[in-house]
Design a protein around this motif. Structure first.
Motif, mmCIF file in Angstrom:
data_model
loop_
_atom_site.group_PDB
_atom_site.id
_atom_site.type_symbol
_atom_site.label_atom_id
_atom_site.label_comp_id
_atom_site.label_asym_id
_atom_site.label_seq_id
_atom_site.Cartn_x
_atom_site.Cartn_y
_atom_site.Cartn_z
ATOM 1 N N MET A 111 0.816 -1.184 0.000
ATOM 2 C CA MET A 111 0.000 0.000 0.000
ATOM 3 C C MET A 111 0.866 1.257 0.000
ATOM 4 N N TYR A 112 2.019 1.153 0.666
ATOM 5 C CA TYR A 112 2.919 2.309 0.691
ATOM 6 C C TYR A 112 3.444 2.618 -0.712
ATOM 7 N N LEU A 113 3.709 1.568 -1.486
ATOM 8 C CA LEU A 113 4.186 1.780 -2.855
ATOM 9 C C LEU A 113 3.126 2.488 -3.702
ATOM 10 N N LEU A 114 1.878 2.123 -3.496
ATOM 11 C CA LEU A 114 0.815 2.773 -4.254
ATOM 12 C C LEU A 114 0.712 4.248 -3.868
ATOM 13 N N GLY A 115 0.826 4.544 -2.583
ATOM 14 C CA GLY A 115 0.799 5.939 -2.134
ATOM 15 C C GLY A 115 1.949 6.745 -2.724
ATOM 16 N N LEU A 116 3.139 6.136 -2.714
ATOM 17 C CA LEU A 116 4.306 6.798 -3.310
ATOM 18 C C LEU A 116 4.091 7.026 -4.801
ATOM 19 N N SER A 117 3.537 6.027 -5.472
ATOM 20 C CA SER A 117 3.280 6.139 -6.909
ATOM 21 C C SER A 117 2.324 7.292 -7.217
ATOM 22 N N LEU A 118 1.263 7.364 -6.445
ATOM 23 C CA LEU A 118 0.274 8.432 -6.675
ATOM 24 C C LEU A 118 0.846 9.813 -6.356
ATOM 25 N N LEU A 119 1.670 9.876 -5.311
ATOM 26 C CA LEU A 119 2.311 11.143 -4.970
ATOM 27 C C LEU A 119 3.243 11.605 -6.094
ATOM 28 N N LEU A 120 4.074 10.702 -6.588
ATOM 29 C CA LEU A 120 4.981 11.050 -7.686
ATOM 30 C C LEU A 120 4.207 11.442 -8.938
ATOM 31 N N LEU A 121 3.129 10.740 -9.212
ATOM 32 C CA LEU A 121 2.309 11.069 -10.374
ATOM 33 C C LEU A 121 1.723 12.476 -10.253
ATOM 34 N N ALA A 122 1.227 12.811 -9.070
ATOM 35 C CA ALA A 122 0.661 14.152 -8.863
ATOM 36 C C ALA A 122 1.741 15.224 -8.993
ATOM 37 N N LEU A 123 2.913 14.963 -8.413
ATOM 38 C CA LEU A 123 4.001 15.944 -8.512
ATOM 39 C C LEU A 123 4.435 16.145 -9.959
ATOM 40 N N LYS A 124 4.512 15.072 -10.726
ATOM 41 C CA LYS A 124 4.913 15.174 -12.126
ATOM 42 C C LYS A 124 3.829 15.886 -12.942
ATOM 43 N N TYR A 125 2.570 15.520 -12.712
ATOM 44 C CA TYR A 125 1.475 16.088 -13.484
ATOM 45 C C TYR A 125 1.344 17.589 -13.256
ATOM 46 N N PHE A 126 1.479 18.007 -11.998
ATOM 47 C CA PHE A 126 1.344 19.423 -11.683
ATOM 48 C C PHE A 126 2.678 20.165 -11.735
ATOM 49 N N VAL B 144 10.688 16.815 -9.312
ATOM 50 C CA VAL B 144 10.031 15.675 -9.955
ATOM 51 C C VAL B 144 9.559 16.057 -11.355
ATOM 52 N N ALA B 145 9.277 17.312 -11.593
ATOM 53 C CA ALA B 145 8.798 17.768 -12.904
ATOM 54 C C ALA B 145 9.829 17.503 -13.993
ATOM 55 N N ALA B 146 11.103 17.483 -13.648
ATOM 56 C CA ALA B 146 12.155 17.269 -14.642
ATOM 57 C C ALA B 146 12.489 15.794 -14.830
ATOM 58 N N TRP B 147 11.973 14.932 -13.997
ATOM 59 C CA TRP B 147 12.271 13.498 -14.105
ATOM 60 C C TRP B 147 11.607 12.895 -15.331
ATOM 61 N N SER B 148 12.188 11.806 -15.800
ATOM 62 C CA SER B 148 11.600 11.052 -16.895
ATOM 63 C C SER B 148 10.332 10.349 -16.389
ATOM 64 N N TRP B 149 9.402 10.099 -17.315
ATOM 65 C CA TRP B 149 8.175 9.414 -16.934
ATOM 66 C C TRP B 149 8.444 7.988 -16.447
ATOM 67 N N VAL C 36 6.516 5.943 -13.444
ATOM 68 C CA VAL C 36 5.743 4.731 -13.696
ATOM 69 C C VAL C 36 6.337 3.516 -12.972
ATOM 70 N N ALA C 37 7.619 3.532 -12.671
ATOM 71 C CA ALA C 37 8.287 2.380 -12.051
ATOM 72 C C ALA C 37 7.646 1.941 -10.724
ATOM 73 N N PRO C 38 7.286 2.852 -9.815
ATOM 74 C CA PRO C 38 6.634 2.395 -8.579
ATOM 75 C C PRO C 38 5.274 1.716 -8.813
ATOM 76 N N PHE C 39 4.567 2.094 -9.890
ATOM 77 C CA PHE C 39 3.321 1.400 -10.214
ATOM 78 C C PHE C 39 3.607 -0.047 -10.593
ATOM 79 N N GLY C 40 4.678 -0.271 -11.345
ATOM 80 C CA GLY C 40 5.078 -1.633 -11.703
ATOM 81 C C GLY C 40 5.496 -2.432 -10.485
#
Length: 80
Positions: A1-16, A21-26, A30-34
């Motif tokens: 569950m922690y991995l999913l939370g981290l994944s969603l946090l990174l996704l939000a930071l990248k999206y906004f 995190v905005a400069a990181w590659s996609w 996506v890696a934490p989702f995998g």
């Protein structure tokens, strides 16, 4: 569950586009989702999820029995 939370946090930071995190590659986003999907697949295939659910039910059952014994005025048995 922690991995999913981290994944969603990174996704939000990248999206906004917040912070570094905005400069990181996609791929880094996506890696934490995998990893989350791999964890869930492993947990389900090895029975880890079911074992934890059974342990939780057994603990609730034990607590309920102890509560009823106390209500009846019976002392709980000491472990042998």
């Amino acid at each position: 569950m922690y991995l999913l939370g981290l994944s969603l946090l990174l996704l939000a930071l990248k999206y906004f586009e917040i912070g570094p995190v905005a400069a990181w590659s996609w791929w880094w986003i996506v890696a934490p989702f995998g990893a989350t999907a791999a964890w869930w697949a492993w947990a389900d295939s090895t029975g880890y999820t079911k074992r934890k659910a059974v342990e939780k039910m057994e603990e609730r059952k034990r607590e309920r029995i102890e509560k009823h014994k106390e209500a009846l005025g019976m002392r709980p048995r000491k472990p042998r």
